[in-house]
Write a protein that holds these residues in place. Structure first.
Motif, PDB file in Angstrom:
ATOM      1  N   VAL A   1       0.852  -1.170   0.043  1.00 18.40           N
ATOM      2  CA  VAL A   1      -0.066   0.015   0.029  1.00 18.40           C
ATOM      3  C   VAL A   1       0.707   1.220  -0.009  1.00 18.40           C
ATOM      4  CG1 VAL A   1      -1.819   1.060   1.184  1.00 18.40           C
ATOM      5  CG2 VAL A   1      -1.773  -1.151   1.187  1.00 18.40           C
ATOM      6  N   GLY A   2       2.105   1.289   0.684  1.00 19.29           N
ATOM      7  CA  GLY A   2       2.832   2.099   0.785  1.00 19.29           C
ATOM      8  C   GLY A   2       3.399   2.524  -0.757  1.00 19.29           C
ATOM      9  N   LEU A   3       3.862   1.539  -1.420  1.00 19.89           N
ATOM     10  CA  LEU A   3       4.254   1.796  -2.753  1.00 19.89           C
ATOM     11  C   LEU A   3       3.181   2.388  -3.674  1.00 19.89           C
ATOM     12  CD1 LEU A   3       6.946   1.371  -3.949  1.00 19.89           C
ATOM     13  CD2 LEU A   3       6.490  -0.791  -4.620  1.00 19.89           C
ATOM     14  N   LEU A   4       2.079   1.780  -3.585  1.00 21.48           N
ATOM     15  CA  LEU A   4       1.060   2.149  -4.404  1.00 21.48           C
ATOM     16  C   LEU A   4       0.572   3.631  -4.248  1.00 21.48           C
ATOM     17  CD1 LEU A   4      -1.229   1.684  -6.461  1.00 21.48           C
ATOM     18  CD2 LEU A   4      -2.660   0.895  -4.183  1.00 21.48           C
ATOM     19  N   GLY A   5       0.717   4.158  -2.787  1.00 21.64           N
ATOM     20  CA  GLY A   5       0.574   5.632  -2.510  1.00 21.64           C
ATOM     21  C   GLY A   5       1.758   6.457  -3.220  1.00 21.64           C
ATOM     22  N   ALA A   6       2.858   5.852  -2.888  1.00 21.90           N
ATOM     23  CA  ALA A   6       3.925   6.662  -3.751  1.00 21.90           C
ATOM     24  C   ALA A   6       3.715   6.674  -5.305  1.00 21.90           C
ATOM     25  CB  ALA A   6       5.437   5.939  -3.175  1.00 21.90           C
ATOM     26  N   ALA A   7       3.468   5.786  -5.764  1.00 22.90           N
ATOM     27  CA  ALA A   7       2.955   5.608  -7.151  1.00 22.90           C
ATOM     28  C   ALA A   7       1.927   6.561  -7.474  1.00 22.90           C
ATOM     29  CB  ALA A   7       2.723   4.313  -7.890  1.00 22.90           C
ATOM     30  N   VAL A   8       0.860   6.698  -6.806  1.00 25.34           N
ATOM     31  CA  VAL A   8      -0.115   7.561  -6.977  1.00 25.34           C
ATOM     32  C   VAL A   8       0.524   9.078  -6.917  1.00 25.34           C
ATOM     33  CG1 VAL A   8      -2.292   8.727  -6.242  1.00 25.34           C
ATOM     34  CG2 VAL A   8      -2.005   6.055  -6.751  1.00 25.34           C
ATOM     35  N   LEU A   9       1.081   9.253  -5.913  1.00 24.72           N
ATOM     36  CA  LEU A   9       1.754  10.696  -5.795  1.00 24.72           C
ATOM     37  C   LEU A   9       2.726  10.971  -6.772  1.00 24.72           C
ATOM     38  CD1 LEU A   9       2.244  13.305  -4.060  1.00 24.72           C
ATOM     39  CD2 LEU A   9       4.002  12.027  -2.659  1.00 24.72           C
ATOM     40  N   MET A  10       3.311  10.150  -7.366  1.00 20.26           N
ATOM     41  CA  MET A  10       4.321  10.304  -8.456  1.00 20.26           C
ATOM     42  C   MET A  10       3.742  10.526  -9.834  1.00 20.26           C
ATOM     43  SD  MET A  10       8.136  10.857  -8.703  1.00 20.26           S
ATOM     44  CE  MET A  10       8.108  12.066  -9.982  1.00 20.26           C
ATOM     45  N   LEU A  11       2.699   9.895  -9.999  1.00 22.97           N
ATOM     46  CA  LEU A  11       1.953   9.713 -11.221  1.00 22.97           C
ATOM     47  C   LEU A  11       0.716  10.592 -11.279  1.00 22.97           C
ATOM     48  CD1 LEU A  11       2.211   5.741 -11.933  1.00 22.97           C
ATOM     49  CD2 LEU A  11       3.618   7.571 -12.813  1.00 22.97           C
ATOM     50  N   SER A  12       1.051  11.923 -10.892  1.00 23.42           N
ATOM     51  CA  SER A  12      -0.059  12.811 -10.990  1.00 23.42           C
ATOM     52  C   SER A  12       0.871  13.903 -11.984  1.00 23.42           C
ATOM     53  CB  SER A  12      -0.193  13.556  -9.693  1.00 23.42           C
ATOM     54  OG  SER A  12      -0.568  12.770  -8.831  1.00 23.42           O
TER      55      SER A  12
END
Length: 533
Positions: free
Chosen positions: A135-146
């Protein structure tokens, strides 16, 4: 099994962040120079001169350009801290970057790496909250992939760097709340002071710290002495870090800081912005300016997750508020809700001056993502059940994955103009209703096109009077020989007229010239080149 799980986590996290660093190296030369970048660097140079005169005056005066650098009293941007700018100037000297092209490319790379560091800390924060590195990595991906964040991570020294520093402050705060100690208070003070020295809005970390330490004491009274001691250390050290890292404060710490803080609610000129098809004064923006900009520039699925996650948070808080607050996760979620809604409501109530979309509040976006992760985790739990709710949750997770893939596609397709991404509006409609390339980045490609298609030794180029800085700034990224061919003149004397459509969103009359080149992103024109010969 635990060995393989740890190994998988290490490889996945290393691969993700390693890929981001590689992308930074590959892409940092692709972006133009925004409005404020040269002024931000000048602010750092002025502060560096001030520091040098205090510490080594004789050595400072031997610098070749010493007399050309304005004094601190003549600085127009003293309300912006320089804790990020000063190390960049030192790095320029160490790297031997002298030409403006090399200087700004280096700064873009370091700025991107700084943002990636903030994304990594956000990964840690998210993994801690949900007890899952996935979940941490998914959250980081969402933040980066904005998309807008991806682009601005290369050149937005104020807002994206502040986001990274603020995330660090929130992470150290959660650690302090878990295990109060003077060592953690020291780390949190450094993070808070550094955030304040990037943007004065970093003082919110002080409020969050005092408020949520008080809440912890209510539910863990046995630790009140440790919390009290940690807060005392934190307050003293934060003030010390703020003053040491911001030379403008040295002579009058309290007075100068209050002056800088109050500037957030003021603006030196009555600038206008394009909002819902009208030119609106930045001093008379409607209350919905930030919420609208946030949702129209954020991928739709991310926004839906935020709404669902906020709904689940409200349900938990209102159903059994006392029971909810007794849990550590409940108090953490309250902190993240305050992180998002507190600043948003503050700028609405105080009618703070904002412009260029919602960039001044970018630092609340990680909380937006955290609240969205609540919905993702809940959906994953439901998806494992063979019920109607489980099937709906599975569909939602598949939609999130599809949304991430589509966002990656848009980031690649729009490169290097992800900064004009709109999620819910087609390009032609967004062009009429909202501002486009308010950073002025497309000016670089416009100048490069002119130089590539006109072989004369000297070419006169011009633009709208208020946008002249766009051309000058972006010329600094050109090779010196090409830069020397450009002559910046008033529009009526130019061979080529370039526009990024800021403050002139409509079409230009034929008297301006013949359009010979334009840049279009997702059906939205962001630059035109008119030949006037």
């Amino acid at each position: 099994m635990r060995f393989f799980s740890v190994r998988l986590q290490y490889l996945s996290v290393s691969l993700f962040f390693g890929l981001l660093l590689v992308l930074g190296v590959l892409l940092h030369r692709d972006y133009g120079l925004p409005w404020d970048e040269q002024l931000d660097r000048l602010n750092g140079i002025i502060s560096l001169k001030y520091v040098a005169l205090k510490l080594a005056p004789d050595l400072a005066r031997r610098e070749p350009n010493f007399a050309l650098i304005p004094d601190m009293r003549d600085n127009q941007d003293t309300d912006h801290g320089v804790i990020f700018q000063l190390p960049l100037l030192v790095l320029e000297r160490l790297a031997g970057a002298h030409d403006s092209r090399d200087v700004y490319f280096l700064r873009h790379l370091v700025t991107f790496f700084t943002f990636v560091t903030g994304v990594y800390i956000f990964y840690r924060l998210t993994a801690q909250r949900f007890r899952s590195w996935v979940v941490g990595l998914l959250g980081a991906a969402v933040l980066m992939l904005s998309p807008r964040f991806f682009a601005e991570a290369f050149y937005n020294y104020k807002d994206l760097v502040f986001l990274a520093f603020f995330v660090c402050g929130m992470y150290t705060l959660t650690q302090l709340l878990r295990r109060p100690s003077w060592r953690m208070a020291l780390l949190h003070a450094c993070a808070t002071g550094a955030a304040i020295d990037v943007r004065t809005m970093g003082v919110l970390l002080l409020g969050f710290t005092i408020g949520f330490v008080g809440l912890e004491i209510c539910y863990r009274p046995i630790l009140w002495r440790r919390f009290a001691g940690a807060v005392a250390v934190y307050m003293v050290l934060t003030a010390t870090v703020v003053v040491l890292g911001w030379p403008y404060l040295w002579e009058n710490p309290i007075g100068h800081f209050l002056e800088a803080f109050q500037s957030f609610s003021r603006y030196r000129s009555d600038m206008t912005v394009q909002y819902w098809g009208r030119q609106v004064s930045v001093r008379a923006l409607p209350w919905h300016y930030v919420p609208v900009w946030l949702f129209i520039t954020t991928p739709i699925m991310y926004s839906l997750l935020f709404l669902v996650g906020t709904g689940t948070l409200l349900h938990a808080a209102l159903s059994h508020p006392l029971t909810w607050l007794r849990t550590r996760t409940g108090r953490q979620d309250l902190l993240y809700a305050a992180w998002f809604f507190g600043p948003l409501l503050a700028v609405i109530v105080l009618r703070s001056v904002l412009y260029d979309g919602w960039r001044h509040l970018y630092f609340i976006y990680p909380a937006f993502v955290l609240l969205g992760m609540r919905a993702t985790v809940s959906g994953w739990r439901y998806a494992s059940r063979s019920t109607r709710q489980g099937r709906l949750a599975l569909v939602g997770i598949l939609m999130l994955m599809t949304s991430i893939l589509h966002t990656i596609f848009r980031i690649v397709q729009d490169h290097p103009y992800q900064n004009v991404y709109f999620s819910a509006l087609p390009g032609p409609l967004a062009r009429r209703l909202f501002e486009r390339d308010y950073w002025g980045l497309a000016g670089r490609e416009g100048l490069e096109w002119v130089l590539a298609h006109d072989s004369r030794a000297h070419i006169r180029v011009g633009t709208d009077a208020r946008a002249a800085l766009v051309l000058h700034n972006n010329s600094l990224l050109l090779p010196p020989a090409e830069r020397a061919r450009l002559l910046f003149t008033p529009a009526e004397k130019a061979d080529y007229f370039l526009t990024v459509y800021r403050w002139h969103p409509g079409p230009y009359p034929t008297s301006v010239g013949r359009e010979v080149h334009f840049i279009q992103v997702n059906g939205m024109k962001i630059l035109s080149v008119f030949e006037r010969r």
